[in-house]
Design a protein around this motif. Structure first.
Motif, PDB file in Angstrom:
ATOM      1  N   SER A 185       0.827  -1.211   0.000  1.00 53.84           N
ATOM      2  CA  SER A 185       0.000   0.000   0.000  1.00 53.84           C
ATOM      3  C   SER A 185       0.859   1.258   0.000  1.00 53.84           C
ATOM      4  CB  SER A 185      -0.918  -0.010   1.230  1.00 53.84           C
ATOM      5  OG  SER A 185      -1.777  -1.128   1.221  1.00 53.84           O
ATOM      6  N   THR A 231     -12.254   4.880   2.513  1.00 52.09           N
ATOM      7  CA  THR A 231     -11.398   3.777   2.067  1.00 52.09           C
ATOM      8  C   THR A 231     -12.188   2.488   1.905  1.00 52.09           C
ATOM      9  OG1 THR A 231      -9.510   4.778   3.199  1.00 52.09           O
ATOM     10  CG2 THR A 231      -9.320   2.465   2.598  1.00 52.09           C
ATOM     11  N   LEU A 249     -14.182   2.541  -1.271  1.00 53.82           N
ATOM     12  CA  LEU A 249     -13.270   2.346  -2.397  1.00 53.82           C
ATOM     13  C   LEU A 249     -12.858   0.884  -2.520  1.00 53.82           C
ATOM     14  CD1 LEU A 249     -11.526   3.499  -4.668  1.00 53.82           C
ATOM     15  CD2 LEU A 249      -9.767   4.005  -2.967  1.00 53.82           C
ATOM     16  N   ALA A 250     -12.610   0.239  -1.357  1.00 55.87           N
ATOM     17  CA  ALA A 250     -12.237  -1.175  -1.375  1.00 55.87           C
ATOM     18  C   ALA A 250     -13.367  -2.029  -1.934  1.00 55.87           C
ATOM     19  CB  ALA A 250     -11.877  -1.632   0.029  1.00 55.87           C
ATOM     20  N   VAL A 287     -13.344  -1.700  -5.661  1.00 55.79           N
ATOM     21  CA  VAL A 287     -12.240  -2.452  -6.260  1.00 55.79           C
ATOM     22  C   VAL A 287     -12.535  -3.947  -6.227  1.00 55.79           C
ATOM     23  CG1 VAL A 287      -9.792  -3.029  -6.046  1.00 55.79           C
ATOM     24  CG2 VAL A 287     -10.542  -0.671  -5.711  1.00 55.79           C
ATOM     25  N   SER A 341      -6.411  -6.903  -4.159  1.00 52.76           N
ATOM     26  CA  SER A 341      -7.472  -5.907  -4.273  1.00 52.76           C
ATOM     27  C   SER A 341      -7.467  -4.975  -3.063  1.00 52.76           C
ATOM     28  CB  SER A 341      -8.831  -6.604  -4.395  1.00 52.76           C
ATOM     29  OG  SER A 341      -8.888  -7.404  -5.559  1.00 52.76           O
ATOM     30  N   ALA A 342      -7.290  -5.548  -1.876  1.00 54.36           N
ATOM     31  CA  ALA A 342      -7.255  -4.731  -0.665  1.00 54.36           C
ATOM     32  C   ALA A 342      -6.069  -3.775  -0.678  1.00 54.36           C
ATOM     33  CB  ALA A 342      -7.197  -5.632   0.572  1.00 54.36           C
ATOM     34  N   ALA A 385      -6.713  -0.943  -3.164  1.00 57.55           N
ATOM     35  CA  ALA A 385      -7.679   0.029  -2.661  1.00 57.55           C
ATOM     36  C   ALA A 385      -7.065   0.920  -1.586  1.00 57.55           C
ATOM     37  CB  ALA A 385      -8.895  -0.705  -2.103  1.00 57.55           C
ATOM     38  N   LEU A 432      -4.492   3.343  -3.189  1.00 56.77           N
ATOM     39  CA  LEU A 432      -5.138   4.440  -3.904  1.00 56.77           C
ATOM     40  C   LEU A 432      -5.681   5.487  -2.940  1.00 56.77           C
ATOM     41  CD1 LEU A 432      -7.068   2.515  -6.724  1.00 56.77           C
ATOM     42  CD2 LEU A 432      -5.005   3.912  -6.963  1.00 56.77           C
ATOM     43  N   ALA A 433      -6.288   5.013  -1.843  1.00 59.24           N
ATOM     44  CA  ALA A 433      -6.832   5.942  -0.863  1.00 59.24           C
ATOM     45  C   ALA A 433      -5.717   6.755  -0.201  1.00 59.24           C
ATOM     46  CB  ALA A 433      -7.629   5.182   0.185  1.00 59.24           C
ATOM     47  N   GLU A 458      -6.117  -3.017   6.278  1.00 62.72           N
ATOM     48  CA  GLU A 458      -6.174  -4.392   5.757  1.00 62.72           C
ATOM     49  C   GLU A 458      -6.851  -5.319   6.760  1.00 62.72           C
ATOM     50  OE1 GLU A 458      -5.517  -8.421   5.165  1.00 62.72           O
ATOM     51  OE2 GLU A 458      -4.491  -7.346   6.781  1.00 62.72           O
TER      52      GLU A 458
END
Length: 287
Positions: A92, A130, A133-134, A137, A147-148, A151, A154-155, A218
């Motif tokens: 991340s 977040t 957004l997750a 995604v 994927s997590a 997301a 990106l956040a 996460e």
């Protein structure tokens, strides 16, 4: 030197020792979790899908911390969870740094309406939840660790981008940067030679803080079933699965919770120690 000066300067060595202790404690806590994650890459006590231990077996008899409700070894799951936590944090932060630094530098060099538009765009991204957004995604891809991480990265990239934009604008206003630009230094050389060397101490501290936030995010996503799928044992998934058996087998919930706290506290202590060590303004103010 007056007595007042002596009283003012005397605590400085103690403060420096305090900062060193803070950094050392943080490195120790986070390092232990990182070591556990590294060991899990080459060795695990049991296979992650091994359910031969018996349901909710107590600690001992071949299982250091006992087993969960499916008969899986808890210590094996904790080791796997530490690897997932470290991977989530590093992944991340890498995504956030790559996107955030790029957007932040571009936004700092922008002028007029473009600068205002980019600033508003970053504010919107920061306000975007977040978790939502997750979910978007995951809906576009699948419920996986990747994927997590995507997301969360990106956040966090919006937070990093806004910080970089502020820092770069501050550096660009300095006289030596103005002189370099007036002398014909190209923008890439200005960024590489003057901007990045002056913003990296603050940026590193912020990325360390983002690492801890990414680990927590996460764990939260895995708790909701949006993280690494079974048999991968994320700490968040372990907490979710152990909540129904907390009264009869508390180790299943306490162990991942304690490790999660230790890692986040350790990283935050590292960030605090790095801030005092790398930031000249803070170092001078506190010394």
């Amino acid at each position: 030197m007056t007595p007042a000066d002596l009283l003012t300067r005397a605590p400085a060595p103690a403060r420096r020792r305090g900062r060193s202790v803070t950094l050392a404690v943080g490195v120790t806590l986070a390092g232990l979790i990182a070591l556990l994650a590294l060991v899990s890459l080459v060795w695990l006590p049991y296979a992650t899908d091994d359910t031969s231990g018996g349901r909710l077996a107590p600690p001992g008899d071949g299982h250091l911390l006992g087993t969960d409700k499916l008969g899986r070894d808890l210590f094996t799951q904790l080791m796997t969870g530490s690897r997932i936590a470290v991977e989530a944090g590093l992944g991340s932060v890498a995504i956030a740094a790559l996107i955030g630094v790029t957007l932040g530098v571009l936004a700092a060099f922008a002028q007029g309406w473009l600068d205002d538009t980019l600033a508003a765009f970053l504010d919107i991204l920061i306000a975007f939840p977040t978790l939502l957004l997750a979910m978007l995604v995951v809906a576009a891809r699948s419920a996986t660790l990747g994927s997590a991480v995507l997301a969360i990265g990106l956040a966090q990239s919006a937070v990093v981008a806004r910080l970089v934009r502020i820092l770069v604008k501050r550096v660009l206003a300095e006289d030596y940067v103005t002189a370099a630009r007036t002398s014909g230094t190209s923008w890439p050389r200005t960024v590489a030679g003057h901007v990045l060397p002056n913003i990296w101490p603050t940026l590193v501290v912020n990325l360390a803080l983002q690492f801890g936030l990414a680990v927590l995010a996460e764990a939260g996503l895995s708790y909701l079933g949006l993280g690494a799928p079974p048999p991968n044992a994320s700490w968040g998934r372990m907490l979710q699965e152990a909540q129904a058996t907390f009264t009869t087998a508390p180790a299943g919930a306490l162990a991942p919770g304690v490790l999660l706290v230790l890692l986040v506290v350790g990283v935050n202590l590292i960030a605090d120690g790095l801030r005092d060590t790398l930031d000249p303004a803070t170092r001078g103010r506190r010394s």
